[in-house]
Design an enzyme around this catalytic site. Structure first.
Site, mmCIF file in Angstrom:
data_model
loop_
_atom_site.group_PDB
_atom_site.id
_atom_site.type_symbol
_atom_site.label_atom_id
_atom_site.label_comp_id
_atom_site.label_asym_id
_atom_site.label_seq_id
_atom_site.Cartn_x
_atom_site.Cartn_y
_atom_site.Cartn_z
ATOM 1 N N SER A 94 0.826 -1.219 0.000
ATOM 2 C CA SER A 94 0.000 0.000 0.000
ATOM 3 C C SER A 94 0.857 1.264 0.000
ATOM 4 O O SER A 94 2.059 1.228 0.240
ATOM 5 C CB SER A 94 -0.902 -0.001 1.226
ATOM 6 O OG SER A 94 -1.543 -1.242 1.340
HETATM 7 C C1 LIG Z 1 -3.479 -3.855 -0.413
HETATM 8 S S1 LIG Z 1 -2.973 -5.484 -0.216
HETATM 9 C C2 LIG Z 1 -2.335 -5.488 1.422
HETATM 10 C C3 LIG Z 1 -1.051 -4.740 1.600
HETATM 11 C C4 LIG Z 1 -0.202 -5.282 2.722
HETATM 12 N N1 LIG Z 1 -0.755 -5.045 4.019
HETATM 13 C C5 LIG Z 1 1.239 -4.835 2.623
HETATM 14 O O1 LIG Z 1 1.759 -4.298 3.614
HETATM 15 O O2 LIG Z 1 1.863 -5.099 1.601
HETATM 16 C C6 LIG Z 1 -4.488 -6.348 0.017
HETATM 17 C C7 LIG Z 1 -4.331 -7.844 0.195
HETATM 18 O O3 LIG Z 1 -5.558 -8.329 0.717
HETATM 19 C C8 LIG Z 1 -5.678 -9.662 0.273
HETATM 20 N N2 LIG Z 1 -7.058 -10.123 0.487
HETATM 21 C C9 LIG Z 1 -8.149 -9.917 -0.295
HETATM 22 N N3 LIG Z 1 -9.221 -10.506 0.247
HETATM 23 C C10 LIG Z 1 -8.803 -11.111 1.396
HETATM 24 C C11 LIG Z 1 -9.458 -11.875 2.398
HETATM 25 N N4 LIG Z 1 -10.748 -12.180 2.347
HETATM 26 N N5 LIG Z 1 -8.705 -12.331 3.431
HETATM 27 C C12 LIG Z 1 -7.383 -12.057 3.514
HETATM 28 N N6 LIG Z 1 -6.726 -11.326 2.586
HETATM 29 C C13 LIG Z 1 -7.416 -10.851 1.554
HETATM 30 C C14 LIG Z 1 -5.235 -9.590 -1.175
HETATM 31 O O4 LIG Z 1 -4.883 -10.868 -1.647
HETATM 32 C C15 LIG Z 1 -4.064 -8.610 -1.079
HETATM 33 O O5 LIG Z 1 -2.856 -9.302 -0.972
#
Ligand SMILES: C[S@@+](CC[C@H](N)C(=O)[O-])C[C@H]1O[C@@H](n2cnc3c(N)ncnc32)[C@H](O)[C@@H]1O
Length: 391
Positions: A94
């Site tokens: 992010s």
């Molecule tokens: C914006 S990224 C997160 C960024 C992360 N916190 C970082 O520091 O790099 C969003 C993530 O949420 C995950 N995601 C989407 N739906 C999800 C769910 N139901 N449970 C867990 N993770 C999920 C996606 O696969 C993606 O990797």
């Protein structure tokens, strides 16, 4: 090379402090210590000539060599940009200023037990580990197994092997390590999960980017337990990709609509009502919190909110949206009247700020009668009823 990296990180931290995203010593120390480039093996860079096409734009894949990183790539990695690391389904690291602001809002202390939904690259998890220290514990969940495999491996290689990276749907939380002092989602959620509530310590809170109608512009909600009730307040703004799995809903306004409007001939154009002009001015000055106060009201009052909350999209009647200094209509005239009525109503309410709204979440099986009142609104979500009040 180590000197080059540490100079670049010093500059990056200085910029995040200058932008008031980093405010406290503990968040500054974490950003100075975690090396973002070591948690990336590649990322996708927007590039008109790129060979990859994704949601109407083109990109190039750039490989990152953690041992001998290209200085030009380092400049990108240590700038205030989110970096897409996977396409379809997507994943990313992010935007650093958003990551820092959320860490500040979490009010972390050493020794805390934290749960993150949306592990992505693990960058935020590593930052949190730095803050809670060796006695604290981080569990981070991602729904994509390949993302988890890579993140687990890279976190371990970077010295954060103690972080537990789980491949699962984060909607279920992770009861094995509950109770948590904080639960944070780094992915846009159309609802909250009551599993999180059960896994939250009595005096803890959750920080959730809760989608309120506008895609990619999610109010950050602090949610906590108050006696037997689950209540919340808007504490900031964010823009995240949408969650997958059990909490996911079909996106209301597809990106395609916004793209097709570019070439469409408007049915009418109107001068901006004073209020919308005021909101546009806040935007131009990058006063995001102020610029979102009316759009937030609109997302509560009418689910047809469109175009960063300065317009309405109606499946049958069409679209009305602010474009620079005009209100542009692609459809039925009544949309203009509807929008004007909402502007007047918001002014009568005294132009409430984001932080003025009181939120309550009730699971449907406990929901009972729909509350009514001049200053009460109700949003029916997938699993809960959100009651929004102005007191
Ligand atoms: C914006 S990224 C997160 C960024 C992360 N916190 C970082 O520091 O790099 C969003 C993530 O949420 C995950 N995601 C989407 N739906 C999800 C769910 N139901 N449970 C867990 N993770 C999920 C996606 O696969 C993606 O990797």
């Amino acid at each position: 090379m180590a000197q080059v990296v540490s100079d670049i990180i010093r500059q990056y931290v200085k910029e995040l402090k200058g932008a008031r995203a980093i405010k406290t010593g503990q968040v500054e120390r974490a950003f100075s210590r975690v090396e973002r480039h070591k948690l990336l093996e590649w990322f996708y860079l927007t590039d008109d000539k790129g060979e990859i096409e994704y949601q109407g734009w083109r990109a190039t894949k750039r490989d990152v060599d953690a041992q001998n990183p290209d200085p030009d790539l380092l400049k990108i990695i240590y700038s205030n940009t989110s970096l897409l690391t996977k396409i379809n389904p997507p994943s990313s690291t992010s935007q650093p200023s958003l990551v820092a602001s959320m860490l500040e809002l979490l009010e972390l202390k050493r020794g805390m037990n934290l749960l993150e939904i949306g592990a992505g690259t693990g960058y935020n998890a590593a930052l949190m580990q730095e803050i809670v220290g060796k006695k604290g514990h981080i569990t981070t969940i991602d729904i994509q197994e390949d993302v988890v495999e890579q993140t687990r491996r890279l976190l371990k290689a970077s010295g954060y092997g103690e972080i537990e990276v789980i491949a699962a749907d984060g909607a279920d939380g992770f009861p094995e390590k509950a109770l948590y002092d904080r639960i944070i989602a780094t992915v846009g959620c159309p609802d909250i999960s009551f599993c999180w509530l059960e896994q939250l310590r009595g005096n803890g809170f959750m920080l959730i980017p809760l989608q309120h109608g506008i895609e990619g512009s999610d109010p950050l909600i602090r949610i906590w337990k108050e006696r037997e009730r689950l209540v919340g307040r808007v504490v900031g703004l964010s823009g995240f990709m949408s969650i997958q799995g059990e909490l996911a809903i079909e996106q209301r306004v597809p990106f395609a609509i916004q793209a097709t409007l570019r070439d469409k001939k408007p049915a009418a154009e109107y001068p901006l009502p004073d209020l919308l002009e005021e909101m546009q001015k806040f935007r131009e000055k990058k006063q995001w919190v102020e610029s979102c106060s009316f759009p937030f009201f609109l997302t509560i009052a009418d689910e047809r909110t469109f175009g960063s909350g300065l317009g309405l999209w109606d499946e049958e009647k069409g679209v009305i949206v602010v474009k620079r200094d005009k209100l542009v209509l692609y459809g039925d005239k009544s949309l203009y009247q509807d929008l004007k009525i909402f502007c007047e109503q918001w002014e009568r309410l005294g132009k409430p700020k984001l932080s003025d709204w009181q939120l309550e979440f009730v699971p449907f099986d406990h929901a009972g009668e729909i509350p009514e009142g001049e200053r009460t609104w109700v949003i029916e979500r997938k699993f809960s009823r959100e009651i929004v009040r102005l007191v």
